[in-house]
Design a protein around this motif. Sequence first.
Motif, short mmCIF file in Angstrom:
data_model
loop_
_atom_site.label_atom_id
_atom_site.label_comp_id
_atom_site.label_asym_id
_atom_site.label_seq_id
_atom_site.Cartn_x
_atom_site.Cartn_y
_atom_site.Cartn_z
N VAL A 190 -54.37 12.07 -9.57
CA VAL A 190 -53.55 10.93 -10.31
C VAL A 190 -52.83 12.24 -11.10
N MET A 191 -51.75 11.27 -11.91
CA MET A 191 -50.99 12.39 -12.71
C MET A 191 -50.71 11.50 -14.07
N VAL A 192 -50.30 12.39 -15.15
CA VAL A 192 -50.16 11.74 -16.12
C VAL A 192 -48.48 11.46 -16.45
N GLU A 193 -48.18 10.20 -16.40
CA GLU A 193 -46.77 9.97 -16.52
C GLU A 193 -45.94 10.56 -17.57
N ARG A 194 -46.35 11.00 -18.49
CA ARG A 194 -45.40 11.30 -19.59
C ARG A 194 -45.33 12.91 -19.37
N SER A 195 -46.40 13.70 -19.07
CA SER A 195 -46.44 15.14 -18.99
C SER A 195 -46.25 15.38 -17.57
N ILE A 226 -51.52 6.66 -16.59
CA ILE A 226 -51.97 7.46 -15.56
C ILE A 226 -51.36 6.53 -14.12
N LEU A 227 -50.78 7.69 -13.33
CA LEU A 227 -50.51 7.00 -12.06
C LEU A 227 -50.78 7.84 -10.87
N THR A 228 -50.79 7.14 -9.67
CA THR A 228 -51.34 7.99 -8.59
C THR A 228 -50.32 8.90 -8.23
N SER A 229 -51.03 10.10 -7.84
CA SER A 229 -50.12 11.39 -7.36
C SER A 229 -49.78 11.35 -5.97
N GLY A 230 -50.46 10.69 -5.11
CA GLY A 230 -49.98 10.67 -3.73
C GLY A 230 -50.59 11.79 -3.02
N LEU A 231 -51.23 12.77 -3.55
CA LEU A 231 -51.63 13.86 -3.01
C LEU A 231 -52.71 13.72 -1.94
N ASP A 232 -53.56 12.72 -1.81
CA ASP A 232 -54.44 12.59 -0.98
C ASP A 232 -53.91 11.69 0.08
N GLY A 233 -52.82 11.41 0.40
CA GLY A 233 -52.30 10.73 1.59
C GLY A 233 -52.90 9.43 1.91
N VAL A 234 -53.43 8.77 0.94
CA VAL A 234 -54.15 7.40 0.77
C VAL A 234 -53.43 6.35 -0.08
N TYR A 235 -53.06 6.64 -1.24
CA TYR A 235 -52.42 6.22 -2.28
C TYR A 235 -50.95 6.50 -2.22
N VAL A 236 -50.30 5.50 -2.40
CA VAL A 236 -48.79 5.63 -2.53
C VAL A 236 -48.50 6.39 -3.92
#
Length: 341
Positions: A190-195, A226-236
């Motif tokens: 995941v990634m923090v949307e704000r930072s 918190i949003l998905t970062s997409g680094l795993d190639g599974v989640y958009v």
Amino acid sequence: MSSNSHDTPPFFKRGLPPSARLTIYLAMSFALLVTDLRMHYLEPLRQGVAILTYPLQIAATTPAEFVSNASNYFSGLISLQRENARLKAQQLKVSSQILLNEQLRQENENLRGLLQMQAQIKIKSTAAEILFAARDPFSRKVVLDKGSAQSIEPGAPVVDPQGVIGQVTRVYPLHSEVTLLSDKDQAIPVMVERSGLRAVMFGTGNGLMELRYLAANADVRPGDRILTSGLDGVYVAGLPVATILKVGRDSAESFARILCRPIGTVERTGAVLVLAQASVRPAMPSTATEAAEDSRRSSSGRVRKPANAATSASAPVARNTNASNPPASSASGNASERRAR
């Protein structure tokens, strides 16, 4: 002597005839009425008699009033009971209609949210319905009404109108099993949307999630999304996952303890979307970049730029022909280490 013995006794004397007496009494009564009408001399007497006879009047009217009041009470009670029964039946009917309308409203809102989510994601998705929660006290899972017959694949992300709720972990012909993000064995990048900070979120098993491997002084605070970062190639990338609930910072520890609440409302959701896995994955580092990184790491510890791009570009050929250079697995390990960092 003989004349006196035949006289009528005094108590047998008749006096005035009855008609004369009646006439006299009527005349007296008429005179009293006329006199009272003009002079009102009988008013005190009338008031005194009314006061004396008032208790007798009350006592005389009490039985009749009691019977009348009792009859009105019981008749009113029966009518109130009938009215109460009618209103209760009407209330039950209206309540059932209100519950049905509320259920339909929530279902329509859920379906509208799914349509909006499907339009935003713009990848292949399949609508499904949650049948029930899995009967496993040690995990958090739900069962969907779609399976391999509807092209559901293991590992597919599952979202509701609010955000990500989990991932398909087991598929059967007619149904599939979804492990929720709050399960203790689930993890998602995941990634923090704000930072924009990237991290990995793990389930805690009790309905919450924990954001791990962020420094104690990381730029996060309660309320951050918190949003998905997409680094795993599974989640958009960009799907809502959770909201930071509590941030614990301890100077004695290297990482902060960050608890989050999932955004997805699987407990109140009936319909979900099963997404296809993200087709776009992060690009792997090129061989030239790996060779340049290896050359920088083999130096005295300082990070230096290569002399020119041509040398960096020719480095892979030299690595393949020179046996003294480290094998490709070492470069791959270094690349994996850089991605972890």
